[in-house]
Design a protein around this motif. Structure first.
Motif, PDB file in Angstrom:
ATOM      1  N   ALA A  39       0.844  -1.185   0.000  1.00 17.55           N
ATOM      2  CA  ALA A  39       0.000   0.000   0.000  1.00 17.55           C
ATOM      3  C   ALA A  39       0.885   1.242   0.000  1.00 17.55           C
ATOM      4  O   ALA A  39       2.047   1.183   0.418  1.00 17.55           O
ATOM      5  CB  ALA A  39      -0.916  -0.014   1.213  1.00 17.55           C
ATOM      6  N   LYS A  42       3.652   2.204   2.713  1.00 16.03           N
ATOM      7  CA  LYS A  42       3.866   1.044   3.596  1.00 16.03           C
ATOM      8  C   LYS A  42       4.828   0.054   2.966  1.00 16.03           C
ATOM      9  O   LYS A  42       5.074   0.082   1.774  1.00 16.03           O
ATOM     10  CB  LYS A  42       2.528   0.357   3.894  1.00 16.03           C
ATOM     11  CG  LYS A  42       1.555   1.226   4.677  1.00 16.03           C
ATOM     12  CD  LYS A  42       0.333   0.434   5.097  1.00 16.03           C
ATOM     13  CE  LYS A  42      -0.604   1.277   5.939  1.00 16.03           C
ATOM     14  NZ  LYS A  42      -1.798   0.504   6.378  1.00 16.03           N
ATOM     15  N   SER A  62      -5.087 -11.059   8.018  1.00 16.71           N
ATOM     16  CA  SER A  62      -5.983 -10.011   7.529  1.00 16.71           C
ATOM     17  C   SER A  62      -6.827 -10.445   6.335  1.00 16.71           C
ATOM     18  O   SER A  62      -7.836  -9.801   6.029  1.00 16.71           O
ATOM     19  CB  SER A  62      -5.162  -8.770   7.154  1.00 16.71           C
ATOM     20  OG  SER A  62      -4.216  -9.087   6.157  1.00 16.71           O
ATOM     21  N   LYS A  86     -12.193  -5.010   1.133  1.00 15.41           N
ATOM     22  CA  LYS A  86     -12.303  -3.855   2.020  1.00 15.41           C
ATOM     23  C   LYS A  86     -11.396  -2.738   1.510  1.00 15.41           C
ATOM     24  O   LYS A  86     -10.399  -3.020   0.828  1.00 15.41           O
ATOM     25  CB  LYS A  86     -11.873  -4.242   3.427  1.00 15.41           C
ATOM     26  CG  LYS A  86     -12.598  -5.437   4.020  1.00 15.41           C
ATOM     27  CD  LYS A  86     -11.988  -5.816   5.354  1.00 15.41           C
ATOM     28  CE  LYS A  86     -12.665  -7.033   5.956  1.00 15.41           C
ATOM     29  NZ  LYS A  86     -12.058  -7.416   7.262  1.00 15.41           N
ATOM     30  N   PRO A  87     -11.689  -1.500   1.864  1.00 12.43           N
ATOM     31  CA  PRO A  87     -10.779  -0.414   1.458  1.00 12.43           C
ATOM     32  C   PRO A  87      -9.338  -0.651   1.894  1.00 12.43           C
ATOM     33  O   PRO A  87      -8.399  -0.241   1.207  1.00 12.43           O
ATOM     34  CB  PRO A  87     -11.398   0.803   2.142  1.00 12.43           C
ATOM     35  CG  PRO A  87     -12.854   0.487   2.199  1.00 12.43           C
ATOM     36  CD  PRO A  87     -12.923  -0.993   2.483  1.00 12.43           C
ATOM     37  N   GLY A  88      -9.161  -1.311   3.017  1.00 13.26           N
ATOM     38  CA  GLY A  88      -7.822  -1.623   3.512  1.00 13.26           C
ATOM     39  C   GLY A  88      -7.060  -2.609   2.649  1.00 13.26           C
ATOM     40  O   GLY A  88      -5.856  -2.791   2.835  1.00 13.26           O
ATOM     41  N   ASP A  89      -7.737  -3.243   1.694  1.00 14.72           N
ATOM     42  CA  ASP A  89      -7.062  -4.156   0.771  1.00 14.72           C
ATOM     43  C   ASP A  89      -6.450  -3.414  -0.411  1.00 14.72           C
ATOM     44  O   ASP A  89      -5.769  -4.032  -1.240  1.00 14.72           O
ATOM     45  CB  ASP A  89      -8.052  -5.201   0.246  1.00 14.72           C
ATOM     46  CG  ASP A  89      -8.572  -6.120   1.331  1.00 14.72           C
ATOM     47  OD1 ASP A  89      -9.780  -6.412   1.324  1.00 14.72           O
ATOM     48  OD2 ASP A  89      -7.765  -6.541   2.184  1.00 14.72           O
ATOM     49  N   THR A  90      -6.686  -2.123  -0.500  1.00 11.33           N
ATOM     50  CA  THR A  90      -6.139  -1.331  -1.595  1.00 11.33           C
ATOM     51  C   THR A  90      -4.607  -1.354  -1.555  1.00 11.33           C
ATOM     52  O   THR A  90      -4.002  -1.032  -0.540  1.00 11.33           O
ATOM     53  CB  THR A  90      -6.634   0.120  -1.511  1.00 11.33           C
ATOM     54  OG1 THR A  90      -8.053   0.133  -1.716  1.00 11.33           O
ATOM     55  CG2 THR A  90      -5.961   0.994  -2.551  1.00 11.33           C
ATOM     56  N   SER A 123     -14.937   2.752  -0.834  1.00  9.79           N
ATOM     57  CA  SER A 123     -15.901   2.560   0.270  1.00  9.79           C
ATOM     58  C   SER A 123     -17.292   3.010  -0.124  1.00  9.79           C
ATOM     59  O   SER A 123     -17.502   3.619  -1.143  1.00  9.79           O
ATOM     60  CB  SER A 123     -15.429   3.325   1.502  1.00  9.79           C
ATOM     61  OG  SER A 123     -15.265   4.687   1.184  1.00  9.79           O
TER      62      SER A 123
END
Length: 123
Positions: A39, A42, A62, A86-90, A123
């Motif tokens: 990401a 990160k 996750s 999920k947006p966190g998988d972007t 989202s």
């Protein structure tokens, strides 16, 4: 071994995508395969790995229960089915190959990398 990943795109939260990675130039069956992601801002992180014969898999906590890794040794491909995104998988998703027997999550132990494919979850 050359790796070419594809299948990324834009999807809404809760949707699904299937990533594919085609391998060439080496003995695909001699390599453990993995998917990693990075990401923005990160470090690259482990997502999933699969043994040479496909009988053993391992997932990051996750994504466990949402993602499924598989391989087709006849076609020299490895895939990542991603559900309930999920947006966190972007992230940019990379396939990787590691010569040897043991599956693993350590990014440093993979020898070959594809160019990455971008997955964006809105989202």
């Amino acid at each position: 071994v050359q790796l070419q990943a594809s299948g990324g795109g834009l999807v809404q939260a809760g949707g699904s995508l299937r990533l594919s990675c085609a391998a060439s130039g080496g003995a695909f069956i001699d390599h453990v395969m993995g998917w990693f992601r990075q990401a923005p801002g990160k470090e690259r992180e482990f997502v999933a790995t699969i043994s040479r014969g496909g009988g053993s898999t391992n997932y990051a906590d996750s994504v466990k229960g949402r993602f499924t890794i598989s391989r087709d040794n006849a076609k020299n491909t490895v895939s990542l089915q991603m559900n309930s995104l999920k947006p966190g998988d972007t992230a940019v998703y990379y396939c990787a190959a590691r010569w040897g027997v043991n599956i693993g999550f350590d990014v440093r132990k993979y020898d070959y990398w594809g160019q990455g494919t971008l997955v964006t979850v809105s989202s």
